[in-house]
Design an enzyme around this catalytic site. Structure first.
Site: not given
Ligand code: CO
Length: 134
Positions: A7, A79, A130
């Site tokens: 994502h 992020h 991440e």
């Molecule tokens: Co995230």
């Protein structure tokens, strides 16, 4: 080591407006808002055919999104998240290569119920990255 883009997370100043933009103007499928107190965020998932967008808004006084919005009042990209098969292996490899892991260096349970870590943006070209074990 890394797999799919899981994502892209976008911090938003107004979650209702962002949901309206994605659902009405862009015609995307969006989830109901979900509170993740451990991460200090209220999140809406936007489902794309090949990935997801997470719309993040602050939850609670300690939210990291509050600090982000103080610097970026209109919001912004927060992020991106890559998938990995094994997060422990990834941590070992990254630390051996001098990449800093945020927090105590141990995985937390992320927005999708899976272990996640965040890497220091200064070690990653200025982008908060991440990793999520899938
Ligand atoms: Co995230």
């Amino acid at each position: 080591m890394i797999g799919k883009l899981n994502h892209v997370a976008i911090a938003v100043a107004n979650l209702d407006e962002a949901v309206k933009t994605y659902s009405q103007s862009l015609g995307a499928k969006v989830s109901p808002p979900q509170d993740l107190p451990e991460h200090g965020v209220r999140v809406v998932f936007v489902e794309l055919p090949n990935s997801k967008i997470e719309l993040l808004s602050p939850l609670g006084a300690e939210s990291p999104i509050t600090a982000f919005l103080a610097k970026n009042p209109v919001g912004g990209m927060h992020h991106i998240c890559y998938e990995v098969d094994n997060i422990a292996t990834a941590i070992t490899k990254l630390q051996a290569d001098g990449v800093r892991i945020l927090g105590d260096g141990k995985p937390k349970i992320g927005a999708h119920g899976k272990p996640v870590i965040f890497m220091h943006p200064k070690d990653m070209g200025g982008v908060l990255i991440e990793l999520e074990e899938v």
